[in-house]
Design a protein around this motif. Sequence first.
Motif, PDB file in Angstrom:
ATOM      1  N   VAL A 253       0.849  -1.184   0.000  1.00 19.89           N
ATOM      2  CA  VAL A 253       0.000   0.000   0.000  1.00 19.89           C
ATOM      3  C   VAL A 253       0.889   1.240   0.000  1.00 19.89           C
ATOM      4  CG1 VAL A 253      -0.168   0.040   2.519  1.00 19.89           C
ATOM      5  CG2 VAL A 253      -1.936   1.159   1.162  1.00 19.89           C
ATOM      6  N   PHE A 254       0.456   2.276  -0.712  1.00 19.62           N
ATOM      7  CA  PHE A 254       1.180   3.548  -0.754  1.00 19.62           C
ATOM      8  C   PHE A 254       1.177   4.198   0.624  1.00 19.62           C
ATOM      9  CE2 PHE A 254       0.963   8.196  -1.221  1.00 19.62           C
ATOM     10  CZ  PHE A 254       2.139   8.437  -1.916  1.00 19.62           C
ATOM     11  N   VAL A 255       2.344   4.684   1.069  1.00 20.58           N
ATOM     12  CA  VAL A 255       2.471   5.313   2.382  1.00 20.58           C
ATOM     13  C   VAL A 255       2.672   6.816   2.260  1.00 20.58           C
ATOM     14  CG1 VAL A 255       3.802   5.406   4.521  1.00 20.58           C
ATOM     15  CG2 VAL A 255       3.372   3.206   3.411  1.00 20.58           C
ATOM     16  N   GLY A 256       3.555   7.237   1.345  1.00 16.45           N
ATOM     17  CA  GLY A 256       3.804   8.671   1.202  1.00 16.45           C
ATOM     18  C   GLY A 256       4.988   8.932   0.306  1.00 16.45           C
ATOM     19  N   LEU A 257       5.534  10.139   0.412  1.00 14.55           N
ATOM     20  CA  LEU A 257       6.680  10.561  -0.380  1.00 14.55           C
ATOM     21  C   LEU A 257       7.858  10.859   0.544  1.00 14.55           C
ATOM     22  CD1 LEU A 257       5.023  13.010  -2.939  1.00 14.55           C
ATOM     23  CD2 LEU A 257       5.794  10.689  -3.384  1.00 14.55           C
ATOM     24  N   LYS A 297     -14.952  -7.226   1.315  1.00 12.46           N
ATOM     25  CA  LYS A 297     -13.959  -6.649   2.217  1.00 12.46           C
ATOM     26  C   LYS A 297     -12.569  -7.134   1.835  1.00 12.46           C
ATOM     27  CE  LYS A 297     -16.809  -6.026   6.369  1.00 12.46           C
ATOM     28  NZ  LYS A 297     -16.970  -6.377   7.804  1.00 12.46           N
ATOM     29  N   LEU A 298     -11.636  -6.200   1.823  1.00 11.49           N
ATOM     30  CA  LEU A 298     -10.231  -6.509   1.588  1.00 11.49           C
ATOM     31  C   LEU A 298      -9.502  -6.399   2.915  1.00 11.49           C
ATOM     32  CD1 LEU A 298      -7.914  -7.104  -0.383  1.00 11.49           C
ATOM     33  CD2 LEU A 298      -7.714  -4.643  -0.775  1.00 11.49           C
ATOM     34  N   GLY A 303      -6.890  -9.774   9.753  1.00 13.51           N
ATOM     35  CA  GLY A 303      -8.301  -9.436   9.686  1.00 13.51           C
ATOM     36  C   GLY A 303      -8.575  -7.956   9.642  1.00 13.51           C
ATOM     37  N   THR A 304      -7.526  -7.132   9.609  1.00 14.26           N
ATOM     38  CA  THR A 304      -7.677  -5.673   9.557  1.00 14.26           C
ATOM     39  C   THR A 304      -8.023  -5.239   8.139  1.00 14.26           C
ATOM     40  OG1 THR A 304      -6.049  -5.422  11.321  1.00 14.26           O
ATOM     41  CG2 THR A 304      -6.555  -3.473  10.006  1.00 14.26           C
ATOM     42  N   ILE A 305      -9.011  -4.362   8.013  1.00 13.09           N
ATOM     43  CA  ILE A 305      -9.411  -3.870   6.692  1.00 13.09           C
ATOM     44  C   ILE A 305      -8.292  -3.026   6.098  1.00 13.09           C
ATOM     45  CG2 ILE A 305     -11.039  -2.394   5.457  1.00 13.09           C
ATOM     46  CD1 ILE A 305     -13.170  -3.222   7.423  1.00 13.09           C
ATOM     47  N   LYS A 306      -7.933  -3.302   4.859  1.00 11.91           N
ATOM     48  CA  LYS A 306      -6.835  -2.607   4.191  1.00 11.91           C
ATOM     49  C   LYS A 306      -7.214  -1.162   3.909  1.00 11.91           C
ATOM     50  CE  LYS A 306      -4.203  -2.642  -0.142  1.00 11.91           C
ATOM     51  NZ  LYS A 306      -4.725  -1.373  -0.646  1.00 11.91           N
ATOM     52  N   GLY A 307      -6.266  -0.248   4.168  1.00  6.43           N
ATOM     53  CA  GLY A 307      -6.470   1.147   3.825  1.00  6.43           C
ATOM     54  C   GLY A 307      -6.564   1.347   2.328  1.00  6.43           C
ATOM     55  N   ASP A 308      -7.214   2.440   1.916  1.00  7.40           N
ATOM     56  CA  ASP A 308      -7.440   2.732   0.505  1.00  7.40           C
ATOM     57  C   ASP A 308      -8.250   1.617  -0.145  1.00  7.40           C
ATOM     58  OD1 ASP A 308      -7.423   4.045  -1.900  1.00  7.40           O
ATOM     59  OD2 ASP A 308      -5.440   3.330  -2.504  1.00  7.40           O
ATOM     60  N   SER A 309      -9.370   1.253   0.486  1.00  9.02           N
ATOM     61  CA  SER A 309     -10.264   0.237  -0.070  1.00  9.02           C
ATOM     62  C   SER A 309     -11.702   0.647   0.233  1.00  9.02           C
ATOM     63  CB  SER A 309      -9.971  -1.145   0.537  1.00  9.02           C
ATOM     64  OG  SER A 309     -10.261  -1.158   1.923  1.00  9.02           O
ATOM     65  N   VAL A 335     -20.304   4.819  -3.666  1.00  6.49           N
ATOM     66  CA  VAL A 335     -19.258   3.974  -3.091  1.00  6.49           C
ATOM     67  C   VAL A 335     -19.409   4.015  -1.581  1.00  6.49           C
ATOM     68  CG1 VAL A 335     -16.778   3.620  -2.847  1.00  6.49           C
ATOM     69  CG2 VAL A 335     -17.711   4.439  -5.012  1.00  6.49           C
ATOM     70  N   MET A 336     -19.416   2.829  -0.947  1.00  7.93           N
ATOM     71  CA  MET A 336     -19.726   2.726   0.476  1.00  7.93           C
ATOM     72  C   MET A 336     -18.565   2.097   1.246  1.00  7.93           C
ATOM     73  SD  MET A 336     -23.608   1.394  -0.189  1.00  7.93           S
ATOM     74  CE  MET A 336     -23.014   0.411  -1.567  1.00  7.93           C
ATOM     75  N   GLY A 337     -18.389   2.546   2.469  1.00  2.97           N
ATOM     76  CA  GLY A 337     -17.377   1.973   3.344  1.00  2.97           C
ATOM     77  C   GLY A 337     -15.959   2.215   2.871  1.00  2.97           C
ATOM     78  N   ARG A 338     -15.708   3.370   2.260  1.00  8.18           N
ATOM     79  CA  ARG A 338     -14.368   3.668   1.759  1.00  8.18           C
ATOM     80  C   ARG A 338     -13.508   4.257   2.866  1.00  8.18           C
ATOM     81  NH1 ARG A 338     -13.017   7.346  -3.636  1.00  8.18           N
ATOM     82  NH2 ARG A 338     -10.863   6.654  -3.886  1.00  8.18           N
ATOM     83  N   ASN A 339     -12.234   3.870   2.894  1.00  4.99           N
ATOM     84  CA  ASN A 339     -11.318   4.406   3.889  1.00  4.99           C
ATOM     85  C   ASN A 339      -9.953   4.634   3.271  1.00  4.99           C
ATOM     86  OD1 ASN A 339      -9.349   2.037   4.661  1.00  4.99           O
ATOM     87  ND2 ASN A 339     -11.390   1.128   4.479  1.00  4.99           N
ATOM     88  N   ILE A 340      -9.152   5.493   3.904  1.00  2.00           N
ATOM     89  CA  ILE A 340      -7.810   5.806   3.424  1.00  2.00           C
ATOM     90  C   ILE A 340      -6.852   5.803   4.599  1.00  2.00           C
ATOM     91  CG2 ILE A 340      -8.494   7.125   1.388  1.00  2.00           C
ATOM     92  CD1 ILE A 340      -8.237   9.666   3.003  1.00  2.00           C
ATOM     93  N   PRO A 341      -5.574   5.444   4.366  1.00  2.00           N
ATOM     94  CA  PRO A 341      -4.587   5.462   5.454  1.00  2.00           C
ATOM     95  C   PRO A 341      -4.423   6.866   6.030  1.00  2.00           C
ATOM     96  CG  PRO A 341      -3.769   4.199   3.575  1.00  2.00           C
ATOM     97  CD  PRO A 341      -5.020   4.882   3.119  1.00  2.00           C
ATOM     98  N   ASN A 342      -4.246   6.936   7.329  1.00  9.07           N
ATOM     99  CA  ASN A 342      -4.129   8.213   8.036  1.00  9.07           C
ATOM    100  C   ASN A 342      -2.656   8.563   8.225  1.00  9.07           C
ATOM    101  OD1 ASN A 342      -4.344  10.438   9.653  1.00  9.07           O
ATOM    102  ND2 ASN A 342      -5.455   9.429  11.309  1.00  9.07           N
ATOM    103  N   ASP A 343      -2.168   9.540   7.456  1.00 12.97           N
ATOM    104  CA  ASP A 343      -0.779   9.990   7.588  1.00 12.97           C
ATOM    105  C   ASP A 343      -0.695  11.410   8.150  1.00 12.97           C
ATOM    106  OD1 ASP A 343      -1.818  11.306   5.408  1.00 12.97           O
ATOM    107  OD2 ASP A 343       0.013  11.171   4.215  1.00 12.97           O
ATOM    108  N   LEU A 344      -1.772  11.889   8.782  1.00 15.69           N
ATOM    109  CA  LEU A 344      -1.819  13.262   9.274  1.00 15.69           C
ATOM    110  C   LEU A 344      -1.092  13.402  10.613  1.00 15.69           C
ATOM    111  CD1 LEU A 344      -5.590  14.008   8.561  1.00 15.69           C
ATOM    112  CD2 LEU A 344      -3.626  14.487   7.083  1.00 15.69           C
ATOM    113  N   ILE A 345      -0.548  14.585  10.861  1.00 16.26           N
ATOM    114  CA  ILE A 345       0.007  14.929  12.169  1.00 16.26           C
ATOM    115  C   ILE A 345      -1.099  15.644  12.941  1.00 16.26           C
ATOM    116  CG2 ILE A 345       1.772  16.238  13.399  1.00 16.26           C
ATOM    117  CD1 ILE A 345       3.566  15.949  10.964  1.00 16.26           C
ATOM    118  N   LEU A 346      -1.626  14.976  13.965  1.00 14.83           N
ATOM    119  CA  LEU A 346      -2.792  15.480  14.681  1.00 14.83           C
ATOM    120  C   LEU A 346      -2.375  16.223  15.949  1.00 14.83           C
ATOM    121  CD1 LEU A 346      -5.096  12.350  14.323  1.00 14.83           C
ATOM    122  CD2 LEU A 346      -5.051  14.399  12.894  1.00 14.83           C
TER     123      LEU A 346
END
Length: 416
Positions: A253-257, A297-298, A303-309, A335-346
Motif C-alpha cells: 500500500v502507498f504510504v507517502g513521499l 472486504k479486503l 483481519g484488519t481492513i486494508k487502507g485505501d479500499s 461507493v460505500m465503506g471507503r477508507n484511506i490510510p491516516n498519515d496526518l500529524i494530529l
Amino acid sequence: VLKSHIMVARTEQEFMPYTYPNETNFRTMTRTFAVRNFNSVFRSYNFLMDATGEVNILGRPVRLVFGGTSFQRTNTNLGRKVKPGLQTSYVVSLINPNLNAVNMIGKNDWVDDPSQSNASRQQVTAGYGALSADLIPNRLTFDAALTWKAVDTYGFPSGYVRAYPLPATLSKLDAVLKRVGVVYQILPGRLSVYALNAEDFTPKSATNRDENGNLLDDVHSILKEAGVKLDLFESKLVAGFSVFDISQTGQSVFVGLKDGISYYKGLGQTTNKGWDVQLAYKPTAKLQLIGTYFDGKLVDQTGTIKGDSFQGMFSFFSRYELNRKFNIGGGLVRVMGRNIPNDLILPEGVVKKANIDLVDTNLVNLFANYVVNKQMTVGVQVANLLDKHYAVGCQTASYVSGSQPRTLSTSIAYRF
C-alpha cells in the motif's frame, strides 16, 4: 488459423513539473508543498502469435488454442532539480491556504539531476495452451489453460547515478499458471452456473520500494469464483450473480513521499471476499436500465481492513431514445465503506486511527445527445448534479484528488 500481432510504442514526457504535499500538520495548522520534475521516456515492443483449431478426443469436439508472446518495456526517468536560489518548498495555512502563492517553476529554471534518476527494463515471455470441451453437448462445458510466464526486470545500463541504485537484476520470476473452469447450462441459452479457479502473479517493479529503498515482494494471487447467469426474453433481461475469494501475497500500500519519491509498505497476505450482482433490463425498444451492486472486504492476515479500499458500491444507469435522433440518460454511483490510510500529524491528545472513514456520497450525472446527421452529433452533459464533495482518487489522507463541482459541458463529434 494462425494469428500474429506486433506493436511498437514510444512515449516521451519532455517536461513534467508538479507540486506534491510533503506534510499535513494539524498541530501548526499548516501544509507543506514541494516541487519536482522528471523527463520520462517509455518504450515498448510486443509480439504475439497464436493458433486455433478443433480436434476430436474420445468422440468429443475439443477447441484448442496455442500461442506465445514476447513483450519488452523500457522506462527511463531523468530527474531534474531547480537552479540555486529559487524557492522549492512552500508552507501554507490550512485555514487560508492561498495556493496562488505556490509558484510553478518555469521550464528553463531546471537542470539535470542524475542523483534523482532511475531506469529499468522488463522482459516478459509467455507461452500458453487452452482447451474447451463440451463434456455433455449443450449442457456441460469444461475449460482449462496452462500458461508459462517469465518476467525479468533489469537495471538499465544507462550510467546514471540513481536515487536508489538498481542492481543488474531486480527480479527474475517464472511460473506455470493454471486456470480451470466449468459451465453447466441448466436451461441452455437462458440459465447457467459456472465456477472458476485461476492463478496469476505480478513481479516487483523498480519503483515499488519501502521508505529505506528496499524492493518489496512479488505479488501472487489466486482467484476462486462461482456464479449464476440469466438471459431471458430474447436478451431483454440479462442478470448475473457471483461470489468470489481472491487471496494475494506480497500486496503493498502507498504510504507517502520521501524526498519526492513514492514509497510503500508491504501487507503480507490479503484476502478479498464478497459478492456482486449485475442486472440489465430493456422493457421497451427505446428504454435501457442497468444496475450493479458489489459487497466485499479486503483484509490483511490479521483481519484488519486494508487502507485505501471500499466495502460496497451501487450503480444505476438509464438511457431513453426519444426518437432516432435524440436520446437522454443518466446514472448514479455510490461507493460505500471507503477508507484511506491516516498519515496526518494530529494535535496533542487526539487519538490517531490507522484509517480514516470517508462519507458515502452519491454521484449523479446526466446527458443528452442529438444526431444532426450521419457525420455530426452534439451533446450536453451535467456532471455531479447534486454538487457533492467527495474523493475521486486517494492514496492517503494527504494525497486526495477532490471532485469537480456541478459542471455543465457541451460536445460536438464529427466523423469525416
